[in-house]
Write a protein that holds these residues in place. Structure first.
Motif, PDB file in Angstrom:
ATOM      1  N   GLY A 167     -15.008  -6.962   7.319  1.00 36.41           N
ATOM      2  CA  GLY A 167     -14.852  -8.342   6.878  1.00 36.41           C
ATOM      3  C   GLY A 167     -15.174  -8.576   5.414  1.00 36.41           C
ATOM      4  O   GLY A 167     -15.493  -9.691   5.015  1.00 36.41           O
ATOM      5  N   ARG A 168     -15.089  -7.545   4.571  1.00 33.98           N
ATOM      6  CA  ARG A 168     -15.447  -7.667   3.154  1.00 33.98           C
ATOM      7  C   ARG A 168     -14.257  -7.404   2.230  1.00 33.98           C
ATOM      8  O   ARG A 168     -14.417  -6.945   1.107  1.00 33.98           O
ATOM      9  CB  ARG A 168     -16.591  -6.692   2.812  1.00 33.98           C
ATOM     10  N   GLU A 169     -13.055  -7.700   2.679  1.00 34.03           N
ATOM     11  CA  GLU A 169     -11.858  -7.453   1.883  1.00 34.03           C
ATOM     12  C   GLU A 169     -11.867  -8.226   0.567  1.00 34.03           C
ATOM     13  O   GLU A 169     -11.249  -7.820  -0.408  1.00 34.03           O
ATOM     14  CB  GLU A 169     -10.596  -7.797   2.680  1.00 34.03           C
ATOM     15  N   GLU A 170     -12.594  -9.319   0.509  1.00 34.36           N
ATOM     16  CA  GLU A 170     -12.648 -10.116  -0.719  1.00 34.36           C
ATOM     17  C   GLU A 170     -13.271  -9.352  -1.889  1.00 34.36           C
ATOM     18  O   GLU A 170     -13.104  -9.746  -3.044  1.00 34.36           O
ATOM     19  CB  GLU A 170     -13.403 -11.440  -0.485  1.00 34.36           C
ATOM     20  N   LEU A 171     -13.955  -8.257  -1.616  1.00 28.40           N
ATOM     21  CA  LEU A 171     -14.528  -7.429  -2.680  1.00 28.40           C
ATOM     22  C   LEU A 171     -13.461  -6.629  -3.422  1.00 28.40           C
ATOM     23  O   LEU A 171     -13.726  -6.100  -4.507  1.00 28.40           O
ATOM     24  CB  LEU A 171     -15.578  -6.469  -2.107  1.00 28.40           C
ATOM     25  N   LEU A 172     -12.280  -6.534  -2.839  1.00 28.74           N
ATOM     26  CA  LEU A 172     -11.193  -5.771  -3.450  1.00 28.74           C
ATOM     27  C   LEU A 172     -10.337  -6.661  -4.338  1.00 28.74           C
ATOM     28  O   LEU A 172     -10.124  -7.825  -4.012  1.00 28.74           O
ATOM     29  CB  LEU A 172     -10.299  -5.159  -2.365  1.00 28.74           C
ATOM     30  N   PRO A 173      -9.829  -6.109  -5.452  1.00 26.54           N
ATOM     31  CA  PRO A 173      -8.884  -6.897  -6.251  1.00 26.54           C
ATOM     32  C   PRO A 173      -7.590  -7.115  -5.456  1.00 26.54           C
ATOM     33  O   PRO A 173      -7.279  -6.361  -4.530  1.00 26.54           O
ATOM     34  CB  PRO A 173      -8.639  -6.026  -7.489  1.00 26.54           C
ATOM     35  N   ALA A 174      -6.836  -8.132  -5.821  1.00 31.73           N
ATOM     36  CA  ALA A 174      -5.631  -8.520  -5.071  1.00 31.73           C
ATOM     37  C   ALA A 174      -4.629  -7.378  -4.939  1.00 31.73           C
ATOM     38  O   ALA A 174      -3.974  -7.224  -3.905  1.00 31.73           O
ATOM     39  CB  ALA A 174      -4.978  -9.722  -5.733  1.00 31.73           C
ATOM     40  N   ASP A 175      -4.510  -6.536  -5.972  1.00 30.98           N
ATOM     41  CA  ASP A 175      -3.508  -5.464  -5.917  1.00 30.98           C
ATOM     42  C   ASP A 175      -3.891  -4.323  -4.980  1.00 30.98           C
ATOM     43  O   ASP A 175      -3.062  -3.475  -4.667  1.00 30.98           O
ATOM     44  CB  ASP A 175      -3.205  -4.926  -7.318  1.00 30.98           C
ATOM     45  N   LEU A 176      -5.125  -4.294  -4.515  1.00 28.88           N
ATOM     46  CA  LEU A 176      -5.548  -3.244  -3.587  1.00 28.88           C
ATOM     47  C   LEU A 176      -5.684  -3.754  -2.152  1.00 28.88           C
ATOM     48  O   LEU A 176      -6.061  -3.007  -1.257  1.00 28.88           O
ATOM     49  CB  LEU A 176      -6.880  -2.632  -4.034  1.00 28.88           C
ATOM     50  N   ARG A 177      -5.390  -5.021  -1.938  1.00 21.45           N
ATOM     51  CA  ARG A 177      -5.499  -5.588  -0.593  1.00 21.45           C
ATOM     52  C   ARG A 177      -4.244  -5.308   0.220  1.00 21.45           C
ATOM     53  O   ARG A 177      -3.171  -5.081  -0.321  1.00 21.45           O
ATOM     54  CB  ARG A 177      -5.726  -7.097  -0.678  1.00 21.45           C
ATOM     55  N   TYR A 178      -4.417  -5.376   1.526  1.00 25.37           N
ATOM     56  CA  TYR A 178      -3.276  -5.255   2.433  1.00 25.37           C
ATOM     57  C   TYR A 178      -2.408  -6.493   2.294  1.00 25.37           C
ATOM     58  O   TYR A 178      -2.901  -7.585   2.017  1.00 25.37           O
ATOM     59  CB  TYR A 178      -3.749  -5.127   3.879  1.00 25.37           C
ATOM     60  N   ARG A 179      -1.119  -6.314   2.530  1.00 26.91           N
ATOM     61  CA  ARG A 179      -0.182  -7.430   2.493  1.00 26.91           C
ATOM     62  C   ARG A 179       0.323  -7.706   3.908  1.00 26.91           C
ATOM     63  O   ARG A 179       0.544  -6.785   4.690  1.00 26.91           O
ATOM     64  CB  ARG A 179       0.996  -7.121   1.583  1.00 26.91           C
ATOM     65  N   LEU A 180       0.521  -8.969   4.182  1.00 27.94           N
ATOM     66  CA  LEU A 180       1.129  -9.368   5.440  1.00 27.94           C
ATOM     67  C   LEU A 180       2.633  -9.150   5.367  1.00 27.94           C
ATOM     68  O   LEU A 180       3.186  -9.086   4.267  1.00 27.94           O
ATOM     69  CB  LEU A 180       0.814 -10.837   5.726  1.00 27.94           C
ATOM     70  N   PRO A 181       3.310  -9.065   6.520  1.00 27.07           N
ATOM     71  CA  PRO A 181       4.767  -8.913   6.477  1.00 27.07           C
ATOM     72  C   PRO A 181       5.421 -10.026   5.665  1.00 27.07           C
ATOM     73  O   PRO A 181       5.088 -11.191   5.802  1.00 27.07           O
ATOM     74  CB  PRO A 181       5.171  -9.010   7.964  1.00 27.07           C
ATOM     75  N   GLY A 182       6.308  -9.638   4.753  1.00 26.05           N
ATOM     76  CA  GLY A 182       7.003 -10.594   3.913  1.00 26.05           C
ATOM     77  C   GLY A 182       6.344 -10.851   2.566  1.00 26.05           C
ATOM     78  O   GLY A 182       6.958 -11.403   1.663  1.00 26.05           O
ATOM     79  N   GLU A 183       5.091 -10.447   2.396  1.00 28.81           N
ATOM     80  CA  GLU A 183       4.397 -10.632   1.112  1.00 28.81           C
ATOM     81  C   GLU A 183       4.722  -9.510   0.151  1.00 28.81           C
ATOM     82  O   GLU A 183       4.683  -8.336   0.520  1.00 28.81           O
ATOM     83  CB  GLU A 183       2.866 -10.621   1.309  1.00 28.81           C
ATOM     84  N   GLY A 184       5.027  -9.838  -1.068  1.00 27.82           N
ATOM     85  CA  GLY A 184       5.201  -8.856  -2.127  1.00 27.82           C
ATOM     86  C   GLY A 184       6.353  -7.896  -1.929  1.00 27.82           C
ATOM     87  O   GLY A 184       6.322  -6.786  -2.419  1.00 27.82           O
ATOM     88  N   GLU A 185       7.368  -8.294  -1.174  1.00 24.00           N
ATOM     89  CA  GLU A 185       8.508  -7.395  -0.946  1.00 24.00           C
ATOM     90  C   GLU A 185       9.681  -7.812  -1.760  1.00 24.00           C
ATOM     91  O   GLU A 185       9.854  -8.863  -2.211  1.00 24.00           O
ATOM     92  CB  GLU A 185       8.871  -7.373   0.538  1.00 24.00           C
TER      93      GLU A 185
END
Length: 185
Positions: A167-185
């Motif tokens: 539950g600590r994904e907020e520690l990662l910069p946006a470019d290293l986070r997982y994307r949901l389907p349809g995001e960034g494609e």
């Protein structure tokens, strides 16, 4: 957990930097290949070492940027299962894949290539072609670079997965986070 996030970021920056630098080898490959073609067809001559050079640059580039490709998710994956998965499920799949497949693969690559590369160094091996380039042992050493950068990026992927699962994904910069389907494609 912030220490883990710092490690993930540092590995990502390292592989990103290495990928950006080694990507310039593609320009060198094109220029050397163009020169070889011009020599052959316009001047009816050829330098064997130049033919070796563009092949060797190609090998070094692709082995050196493998971690960068993994960082950018440019590798082959069975997207039918992974793409629609939730972020938590993606993190579990990545953690499992890194621990069970990727890190053991990197270990096997190093283990089985060690003798091959060390023998090449001890012989001062060069091209098998007469008039070819010396220093083939340097190119063969890129096998270790490949395994190292892929293993490092695998550790970063595992760290990212651990951060997400805790539950600590907020520690990662946006470019290293997982994307949901349809995001960034």
């Amino acid at each position: 957990m912030s220490f883990l996030a710092a490690i993930v970021k540092a590995i990502g920056r390292f592989n990103g930097f290495l990928g950006q630098i080694l990507a310039w080898l593609s320009l060198g490959i094109v220029l050397v290949c163009f020169t070889v073609v011009v020599q052959r067809y316009l001047f009816s001559t050829s330098l064997i070492w130049m033919q070796d050079l563009y092949v060797w640059l190609n090998g070094a580039m692709f082995m050196g940027i493998a971690g960068f490709a993994l960082l950018r998710d440019d590798h082959v994956r069975v997207d039918i299962f992974y793409r629609p998965a939730t972020i938590q499920r993606k993190a579990m799949i990545d953690l499992f894949g890194v621990v069970v497949f990727l890190l053991p693969f990197c270990y096997v690559v190093i283990l089985y290539s060690w003798t091959y590369v060390m023998r090449s160094w001890s012989l001062g091996e060069g091209s098998a072609n007469f008039g070819g380039m010396p220093g083939l042992y340097i190119l063969k050493s890129f096998i270790f670079v490949f395994a190292g950068v892929v293993a490092l990026q695998g550790l970063a992927m595992a760290g990212r997965s651990i951060l997400v699962l805790s539950g600590r994904e907020e520690l990662l910069p946006a470019d290293l986070r997982y994307r949901l389907p349809g995001e960034g494609e």
